[in-house]
Design a protein around this motif. Structure first.
Motif, PDB file in Angstrom:
ATOM      1  N   GLN A 621      14.155   3.728   2.952  1.00  0.00           N
ATOM      2  CA  GLN A 621      13.462   4.959   2.551  1.00  0.00           C
ATOM      3  C   GLN A 621      12.036   4.654   2.109  1.00  0.00           C
ATOM      4  N   LEU A 622      11.872   3.573   1.340  1.00  0.00           N
ATOM      5  CA  LEU A 622      10.560   3.215   0.820  1.00  0.00           C
ATOM      6  C   LEU A 622       9.568   2.958   1.959  1.00  0.00           C
ATOM      7  N   LEU A 623       9.931   2.101   2.916  1.00  0.00           N
ATOM      8  CA  LEU A 623       9.020   1.798   4.017  1.00  0.00           C
ATOM      9  C   LEU A 623       8.814   3.002   4.918  1.00  0.00           C
ATOM     10  N   THR A 624       9.876   3.803   5.123  1.00  0.00           N
ATOM     11  CA  THR A 624       9.742   4.996   5.973  1.00  0.00           C
ATOM     12  C   THR A 624       8.723   5.964   5.379  1.00  0.00           C
ATOM     13  N   ASN A 625       8.799   6.205   4.062  1.00  0.00           N
ATOM     14  CA  ASN A 625       7.865   7.138   3.427  1.00  0.00           C
ATOM     15  C   ASN A 625       6.435   6.605   3.477  1.00  0.00           C
ATOM     16  N   LEU A 626       6.251   5.302   3.194  1.00  0.00           N
ATOM     17  CA  LEU A 626       4.888   4.765   3.163  1.00  0.00           C
ATOM     18  C   LEU A 626       4.267   4.724   4.554  1.00  0.00           C
ATOM     19  N   VAL A 627       5.023   4.230   5.561  1.00  0.00           N
ATOM     20  CA  VAL A 627       4.478   4.193   6.923  1.00  0.00           C
ATOM     21  C   VAL A 627       4.298   5.606   7.456  1.00  0.00           C
ATOM     22  N   GLY A 628       5.268   6.504   7.160  1.00  0.00           N
ATOM     23  CA  GLY A 628       5.144   7.896   7.615  1.00  0.00           C
ATOM     24  C   GLY A 628       3.924   8.580   7.031  1.00  0.00           C
ATOM     25  N   ASN A 629       3.647   8.356   5.730  1.00  0.00           N
ATOM     26  CA  ASN A 629       2.452   8.944   5.113  1.00  0.00           C
ATOM     27  C   ASN A 629       1.183   8.374   5.736  1.00  0.00           C
ATOM     28  N   ALA A 630       1.178   7.067   6.042  1.00  0.00           N
ATOM     29  CA  ALA A 630       0.003   6.465   6.656  1.00  0.00           C
ATOM     30  C   ALA A 630      -0.304   7.095   8.010  1.00  0.00           C
ATOM     31  N   VAL A 631       0.747   7.453   8.762  1.00  0.00           N
ATOM     32  CA  VAL A 631       0.551   8.096  10.066  1.00  0.00           C
ATOM     33  C   VAL A 631       0.174   9.566   9.891  1.00  0.00           C
ATOM     34  N   LYS A 632       0.799  10.235   8.911  1.00  0.00           N
ATOM     35  CA  LYS A 632       0.590  11.672   8.735  1.00  0.00           C
ATOM     36  C   LYS A 632      -0.806  11.975   8.189  1.00  0.00           C
TER      37      LYS A 632
END
Length: 738
Positions: A621-632
């Protein structure tokens, strides 16, 4: 030492050396037998450990009964072998004891594996069997390593025994040869040389020549003869020399006595039967301000004055009567008063008659002033101070101690530990008192006192021992009343427990509420979408707009509930820590975000990531949120994201860097607060919970998350995870997503 005694000692040393060599050879032989037996046991243990590994693998394939029975037979044999090896060693090697403990742990693990073989083939049973197999393999590997360490020690012991045997075989004759050489040297020194010198001196005495002194120090027969010869020669020349020597010694003794008396800081004098001074030292003259004169011949009353003489006279008369007297007196000199410690020792002649008194006075004024100042400080101290004798008897208690314990001065000196300390704490206080008597530093304790009115108070005490020349003179204690603090601590603990229960109830409520809201929101979204698809043509523009608002609100509510549910599950569904390969987790994250990565044209790269101890799903969850925010939260250029890792003072620092729109520094703390958004939903969709989940996950793993950013240039989110001792597997490269 007599010549006969020296010969007997030499023979005894030679025989003793041979006995010691024989005993050492016997000891090494016995040790060799034990080492050979230990080597055999080590080989049997290695064979049985290998058999256990093979049988475990065979059993894990089909879970048949035959490999299991063979496994138990081999395990029992291994237990017996280790038991006999431990019994043969006193004391046993640490590796051997560790082997016995690990072998004892294998049986329950294999029995648990057999129990799982009878369960169904569900995911939980398969996972449990897999974990048991891993633990059996790890235990077997540790057994092999411990067996190897044991075998290494056995090899070292065998080498040492061989070296010791060689040293004894080679060194024994050398020792005996050295003993013979030493015996020959002693005979030459103590017998032959003194006889030669004695013969030369006798010849010189016979011829009337100057007789050389032999000065023989040997304590044997030859030495006795040499000393007798020297005494005979000295007797012829010593008559006049003795008289001159005695006169010179008498003068020297008088001079030395005068020097000693004049340099002693105490006031020393000799007083005759008529109370007059006959001898005084320089310190007495300086104290009486008569350095240039003398007080010999003056009476005690003349020197000290009538008032001081009235104080000294009774003690002086007791000393002249034959009694040794030691006392303290306040003597006045000019306008100053001095506390003096006085000793009067009678001079008794051989016929028992007293011929005078030796007087010694020491000025202890400063000592008494220091004692008074110390007592004033102790009496004025706000903390309780007391002293006890080594056997526990109270000797002093200051007013603060009496106020804290509620006792008067008379009661304080009669108070025992049993009366003062709460019955439940008496054993611990007595034990601490014994510890303080053994230690050099103070002992600190918090315990309860019982006041005379029955009330109970808490005190914090410091106990230390006053030692003089290594002997305990008394125990010193300092106490302070901490009853109020204990009550505050107790109330704080109760409030903390209540707060923990409240937080648990809130988390349970959030989980249940979020879970129960899923179904009605799903129904609203589904039927709203059906209305848009099937009935939109029958509605006017305003109704269609309202229906769109409803569908959009339902979707946003569904996302919000889903994120709230994830936040609530962080604690309720957390898993025990286990080794997690962050590269594998990042690979799963990129697979999950593959659609958004392709849509935005993002490029994700990373360094070699470590293996850490944690919850795999939460770290995902932690990496998904951080990488997802970086893309978004990207700008006009395609997103470029890089994940790096480096050690930092006992932690792994994992950083996610992007080239997005960035964050102003004043918003750094705000973005981690739940429901806090910096952008409109029309610009960047989201619920404002993602970074809150990230912070919660990192803190649960014992780390800290921070952000560094420059608006328009990108952001770097960094979080730390403890650098555990988990094994680091080979890095598996994760393909970058484009």
């Amino acid at each position: 030492m007599r010549i006969r005694t020296q010969a007997l000692i030499a023979v005894a040393v030679a025989l003793g050396s041979m006995v010691v060599i024989a005993a050492l050879l016997a000891h090494i032989s016995a040790g060799g037998q034990r080492t050979l037996q230990a080597q055999q046991d080590s080989r049997v243990v290695a064979r049985d450990v290998t058999s256990l590994l093979v049988l475990t693998q065979e059993y894990s394939l089909n879970f048949d009964a035959q490999p299991a029975a063979q496994w138990h037979q081999v395990h029992a044999s291994l237990v017996r072998t280790i038991g006999s090896a431990v019994a043969a060693q006193t004391p046993a090697e640490p590796e051997l004891l560790a082997l016995r403990e690990h072998i004892a742990e294998l049986g329950p693990l294999f029995s648990s594996l057999e129990e799982t073989a009878q369960d169904d083939d569900g995911p939980f049973s398969q996972r449990r069997r897999s974990l048991l197999l891993e633990r059996l393999a790890a235990q077997s590997q540790e057994l092999a390593e411990l067996r190897y360490a044991w075998a290494t020690k056995i090899g070292i012991a065998q080498t040492q025994q061989q070296q010791a045997l060689g040293a004894i075989v080679l060194g024994g004759p050398i020792v005996l040869l050295l003993v013979c050489c030493a015996l020959a040297w002693v005979i030459r020194r103590d017998l032959l040389r003194p006889l030669e010198r004695l013969q030369a001196a006798a010849t010189a005495l016979k011829l009337g020549e100057p007789t050389p002194r032999l000065n023989c120090t040997s304590r044997n027969e030859v030495g006795d003869a040499a000393r007798a010869f020297d005494a005979m020669a000295d007797a012829l020349l010593s008559a006049n020399a003795r008289l001159e020597h005695e006169a010179g010694e008498h003068r020297i003794v008088q001079q030395q006595l005068a020097v000693v008396l004049d340099n002693v800081p105490a006031l020393i004098a000799h007083i005759g039967m008529d109370h007059r001074y006959e001898v005084v030292n320089r310190a007495y003259l300086e104290w009486d301000h008569r350095v240039g004169g003398d007080i010999v011949g003056h009476s005690v009353e003349d020197v000290h004055g009538p008032a001081n003489y009235a104080v000294l006279k009774p003690y002086l008369e007791r000393a002249l009567a034959g009694e040794k007297v030691v006392f303290e007196a306040m003597l006045t000199r000019g306008i100053q008063s001095h506390v003096m410690r006085v000793s009067y020792v009678p001079e008794i002649e051989a016929d028992g008659r007293v011929s005078g008194v030796f007087s010694m006075k020491t000025d202890i004024t400063e000592l008494r002033r220091s004692e008074d100042r110390l007592r004033m400080v102790m009496d004025a101290s706000p903390v309780g101070i007391f002293t006890r004798s080594p056997d526990g008897v109270m000797t002093y208690a200051n007013p603060a101690w009496r106020r804290i314990t509620g006792r008067s001065e008379e009661q304080a000196l009669k108070t025992t530990v049993g009366q003062l300390v709460h019955p439940e704490d008496q054993g611990r206080v007595r034990a601490l008192w014994k510890i303080a008597m053994m230690k050099r530093e103070p002992v600190v304790s918090e315990h309860r006192y019982v006041r005379p009115d029955g009330s109970v108070i808490w005190v914090r005490g410091h106990i230390s021992m006053l030692r003089r020349d290594g002997i305990i003179e008394c125990g010193i204690g300092v106490i302070e009343d901490v009853t109020d603090r204990r009550l505050v601590d107790q109330a704080l603990a109760e409030k903390t427990a209540a707060l923990a229960r409240s937080n648990e109830d809130l988390e349970r409520f959030a989980y249940v509420a979020s879970h129960d809201l899923q179904e009605p929101l799903r129904m609203v979204n589904m039927f709203g979408q059906l209305m848009v698809q099937r009935k939109a043509a029958q509605l006017d523009a305003e109704a269609q707009e309202f229906l769109g608002f409803m569908v959009d609100g339902g979707q946003r509510a569904h996302e919000l509930v889903r994120d709230l549910l994830s936040l609530a599950r962080l604690d309720s569904q957390a898993k025990p820590p286990e080794p997690v390969m962050l590269e594998s987790v990042l690979g799963d994250t990129l697979d999950q975000l593959s659609d958004s990565l392709k849509k935005s044209g993002a490029v994700v790269t990373h360094d070699v990531l470590p293996t850490v101890m944690g919850d795999r799903s939460q770290l995902g969850q932690l990496l998904t949120n951080l990488v997802g925010n970086a893309v978004k939260f990207c700008g006009e250029a395609a997103p470029v994201v890089h994940v790096s890792a480096q050690r930092d003072r006992g932690f792994w620092r994992i950083s996610v860097r992007d080239n997005g729109i960035g964050i102003e520094p004043r918003h750094f703390d705000r973005i981690f607060v739940i429901f806090q958004r910096l952008h409109l939903r029309s610009q960047h969709p989201g619920t404002g919970i993602g970074l809150s989940i990230c912070k919660r996950v990192v803190e649960r793993h014992g780390g800290r998350i921070t952000v560094e950013s420059t608006p328009g240039e990108g952001s770097t989110f960094s979080f730390t995870l403890p650098d555990t001792a988990a094994p680091q597997p080979m890095a598996i490269p994760t393909p970058a997503a484009a």
